[in-house]
Scaffold this motif. Structure first.
Motif, PDB file in Angstrom:
ATOM      1  N   PHE A  42      61.845  22.335  24.572  1.00  0.00           N
ATOM      2  CA  PHE A  42      62.450  22.886  25.786  1.00  0.00           C
ATOM      3  C   PHE A  42      61.771  24.224  26.041  1.00  0.00           C
ATOM      4  CE2 PHE A  42      65.460  25.455  28.094  1.00  0.00           C
ATOM      5  CZ  PHE A  42      66.163  24.598  28.912  1.00  0.00           C
ATOM      6  N   ALA A  43      60.931  24.288  27.044  1.00  0.00           N
ATOM      7  CA  ALA A  43      60.171  25.507  27.329  1.00  0.00           C
ATOM      8  C   ALA A  43      60.686  26.184  28.591  1.00  0.00           C
ATOM      9  CB  ALA A  43      58.687  25.176  27.490  1.00  0.00           C
ATOM     10  N   LEU A  44      60.492  27.507  28.646  1.00  0.00           N
ATOM     11  CA  LEU A  44      60.821  28.302  29.825  1.00  0.00           C
ATOM     12  C   LEU A  44      62.314  28.330  30.128  1.00  0.00           C
ATOM     13  CD1 LEU A  44      57.772  27.293  32.024  1.00  0.00           C
ATOM     14  CD2 LEU A  44      58.199  29.550  31.038  1.00  0.00           C
ATOM     15  N   GLY A  45      63.097  28.315  29.052  1.00  0.00           N
ATOM     16  CA  GLY A  45      64.515  28.564  29.193  1.00  0.00           C
ATOM     17  C   GLY A  45      64.799  30.035  28.933  1.00  0.00           C
ATOM     18  N   THR A  46      66.017  30.329  28.502  1.00  0.00           N
ATOM     19  CA  THR A  46      66.371  31.717  28.220  1.00  0.00           C
ATOM     20  C   THR A  46      65.495  32.288  27.110  1.00  0.00           C
ATOM     21  OG1 THR A  46      68.644  31.260  28.899  1.00  0.00           O
ATOM     22  CG2 THR A  46      68.272  33.246  27.603  1.00  0.00           C
ATOM     23  N   ASN A  47      65.342  31.540  26.015  1.00  0.00           N
ATOM     24  CA  ASN A  47      64.484  32.003  24.930  1.00  0.00           C
ATOM     25  C   ASN A  47      63.021  32.062  25.342  1.00  0.00           C
ATOM     26  OD1 ASN A  47      65.774  32.359  22.010  1.00  0.00           O
ATOM     27  ND2 ASN A  47      66.974  30.830  23.128  1.00  0.00           N
ATOM     28  N   GLY A  48      62.650  31.270  26.336  1.00  0.00           N
ATOM     29  CA  GLY A  48      61.286  31.287  26.840  1.00  0.00           C
ATOM     30  C   GLY A  48      61.007  32.419  27.814  1.00  0.00           C
ATOM     31  N   GLU A  49      62.016  33.250  28.089  1.00  0.00           N
ATOM     32  CA  GLU A  49      61.885  34.415  28.964  1.00  0.00           C
ATOM     33  C   GLU A  49      61.312  34.062  30.343  1.00  0.00           C
ATOM     34  OE1 GLU A  49      60.705  38.304  26.893  1.00  0.00           O
ATOM     35  OE2 GLU A  49      60.042  36.790  25.436  1.00  0.00           O
ATOM     36  N   PHE A  50      61.821  33.004  30.907  1.00  0.00           N
ATOM     37  CA  PHE A  50      61.370  32.614  32.245  1.00  0.00           C
ATOM     38  C   PHE A  50      61.603  33.716  33.263  1.00  0.00           C
ATOM     39  CE2 PHE A  50      65.867  31.815  32.747  1.00  0.00           C
ATOM     40  CZ  PHE A  50      66.108  32.028  34.098  1.00  0.00           C
ATOM     41  N   PHE A  51      62.639  34.523  33.019  1.00  0.00           N
ATOM     42  CA  PHE A  51      63.101  35.504  33.999  1.00  0.00           C
ATOM     43  C   PHE A  51      62.165  36.705  34.135  1.00  0.00           C
ATOM     44  CE2 PHE A  51      65.207  35.725  29.908  1.00  0.00           C
ATOM     45  CZ  PHE A  51      64.925  37.017  29.487  1.00  0.00           C
ATOM     46  N   VAL A  52      61.209  36.862  33.226  1.00  0.00           N
ATOM     47  CA  VAL A  52      60.248  37.955  33.343  1.00  0.00           C
ATOM     48  C   VAL A  52      58.830  37.430  33.586  1.00  0.00           C
ATOM     49  CG1 VAL A  52      61.551  39.634  32.000  1.00  0.00           C
ATOM     50  CG2 VAL A  52      59.984  38.077  30.818  1.00  0.00           C
ATOM     51  N   ALA A  55      55.797  32.995  38.989  1.00  0.00           N
ATOM     52  CA  ALA A  55      55.709  31.553  39.209  1.00  0.00           C
ATOM     53  C   ALA A  55      54.401  31.010  38.648  1.00  0.00           C
ATOM     54  CB  ALA A  55      55.824  31.239  40.699  1.00  0.00           C
ATOM     55  N   GLU A  56      53.331  31.773  38.776  1.00  0.00           N
ATOM     56  CA  GLU A  56      52.029  31.332  38.264  1.00  0.00           C
ATOM     57  C   GLU A  56      52.040  31.266  36.740  1.00  0.00           C
ATOM     58  OE1 GLU A  56      51.794  32.713  42.282  1.00  0.00           O
ATOM     59  OE2 GLU A  56      52.496  33.774  40.479  1.00  0.00           O
ATOM     60  N   GLU A  57      52.672  32.236  36.112  1.00  0.00           N
ATOM     61  CA  GLU A  57      52.757  32.220  34.644  1.00  0.00           C
ATOM     62  C   GLU A  57      53.616  31.057  34.169  1.00  0.00           C
ATOM     63  OE1 GLU A  57      52.323  36.794  33.169  1.00  0.00           O
ATOM     64  OE2 GLU A  57      54.180  36.252  34.228  1.00  0.00           O
ATOM     65  N   ARG A  58      54.708  30.822  34.842  1.00  0.00           N
ATOM     66  CA  ARG A  58      55.567  29.704  34.448  1.00  0.00           C
ATOM     67  C   ARG A  58      54.818  28.379  34.575  1.00  0.00           C
ATOM     68  NH1 ARG A  58      61.415  30.730  37.225  1.00  0.00           N
ATOM     69  NH2 ARG A  58      61.898  28.806  36.106  1.00  0.00           N
ATOM     70  N   ALA A  59      54.034  28.241  35.638  1.00  0.00           N
ATOM     71  CA  ALA A  59      53.249  27.019  35.815  1.00  0.00           C
ATOM     72  C   ALA A  59      52.230  26.867  34.689  1.00  0.00           C
ATOM     73  CB  ALA A  59      52.539  27.037  37.168  1.00  0.00           C
ATOM     74  N   ARG A  60      51.622  27.976  34.298  1.00  0.00           N
ATOM     75  CA  ARG A  60      50.636  27.932  33.217  1.00  0.00           C
ATOM     76  C   ARG A  60      51.289  27.538  31.902  1.00  0.00           C
ATOM     77  NH1 ARG A  60      47.930  33.343  30.637  1.00  0.00           N
ATOM     78  NH2 ARG A  60      46.850  32.354  28.874  1.00  0.00           N
ATOM     79  N   VAL A  61      52.424  28.150  31.583  1.00  0.00           N
ATOM     80  CA  VAL A  61      53.119  27.820  30.337  1.00  0.00           C
ATOM     81  C   VAL A  61      53.527  26.354  30.313  1.00  0.00           C
ATOM     82  CG1 VAL A  61      55.241  28.229  29.013  1.00  0.00           C
ATOM     83  CG2 VAL A  61      53.898  30.157  29.854  1.00  0.00           C
ATOM     84  N   ALA A  62      54.051  25.869  31.427  1.00  0.00           N
ATOM     85  CA  ALA A  62      54.454  24.459  31.492  1.00  0.00           C
ATOM     86  C   ALA A  62      53.292  23.540  31.187  1.00  0.00           C
ATOM     87  CB  ALA A  62      55.039  24.145  32.869  1.00  0.00           C
TER      88      ALA A  62
END
Length: 297
Positions: A42-52, A55-62
């Protein structure tokens, strides 16, 4: 992916000392979780610090996570945002990256009514072709997704689960009472309630502590499925000392500090959520050492 079950590691997003995403560390961390026996990522949840992250970084991590997992276990990507239109964009991107499911946190900052929450989740579910998990974490969002709302959302074809991080076990029980256990999964987002959720009829947990002790967290589910509830309870009880450390600061920061102390380098959290006093760091380090000596893994 019609059901969500087992222990999904709520993986942290590693950052280097300049707070840039550490892709190599992320890949290594994902591999370590899978090798330890977790049942999903489970990526980019609370522990994944999605909130900081942008959108481009989140796409890269995914994309990095999906690529690194390479089909070995299911991948759930956190795709929530404050507004519905932005949430749809992020969820579609996660689906295009190859996520097996997306997790949608309830909107935050502005208070949403239950009718607005329901419409939000229905709109997102209608905009993607992957399963959707409703993510309830009222301490962070300021709103609780009511059991009656979850009951209605469970009738939507591709809304397949709810992750409850409220810490209120009665909320989990009501979710279970109001939904069909054959077609809808209720998952604990609180590490302390995983076994109790399983015993009540839930299907697993999404675990932040797995960043530190993935083998121990996975064993709670494995032992439960094998019928050894006593051993599963021992594994569940064993994480109490590290859970107590979460009171020392921002829980994400504590989890990263503990993982770093164990040797699984995840770096710091992004500022301003990255400061722990020296005495807290020492308590975390000592707790990890004692946990490892007790056999946590």
């Amino acid at each position: 992916m019609t059901s969500i079950k087992g222990i999904l590691a709520a993986v942290a997003t590693p950052f280097d000392q300049d707070e840039a995403i550490d892709e190599a560390a992320l890949r290594e961390h994902v591999d370590g979780q899978i090798e330890a026996g977790v049942h999903g990522i489970f990526a980019l949840g609370t522990n994944g610090e999605f909130f900081v992250q942008s959108a481009e970084e989140r796409a890269r991590v995914a994309r990095v996570v999906v690529e690194q997992v390479a089909g070995r276990v299911p991948v759930v990507i956190g795709a929530g945002a404050v507004g519905t239109a932005e949430t749809v964009r992020i969820a579609r991107d996660a689906a295009a990256a190859g996520a097996d499911a997306v997790s949608i946190i309830s909107p935050y900052f502005a208070a949403a009514s239950q009718a607005e929450l329901e419409q939000h989740f229905r709109t997102v579910a209608g905009a993607v072709d992957v399963p959707v998990i409703v993510y309830n974490i009222p301490a962070r969002t300021g709103v609780n997704v009511a059991p009656a709302t979850v009951e209605r959302l469970a009738q939507v074809d591709n809304i397949v689960a709810v992750k409850d991080s409220s810490g209120n076990f009665d909320t989990i029980l009501q979710y279970l009472e109001r939904t069909d256990r054959d077609s809808f999964s209720v998952i604990s987002g609180n590490d302390s309630l995983i076994l109790w959720t399983l015993l009540a009829g839930g299907t697993g947990g999404i675990s932040g502590i797995a960043n530190i002790y993935p083998g121990t967290m996975a064993s709670i589910y494995d032992l439960f499925v094998a019928g050894d509830v006593d051993a599963a309870r021992s594994a569940q009880d064993s994480i109490r000392p590290i859970r107590n450390c979460l009171a020392l600061g921002n829980p994400n920061t504590v989890v990263k500090a503990a993982a770093n102390a164990r040797g699984a380098w995840l770096g710091p959290c992004r500022a301003p959520f990255n400061l722990l006093p020296a005495e807290a760091l020492e308590t975390i380090r000592a707790t990890v050492q004692a946990d490892l000596a007790r056999g946590l893994r």
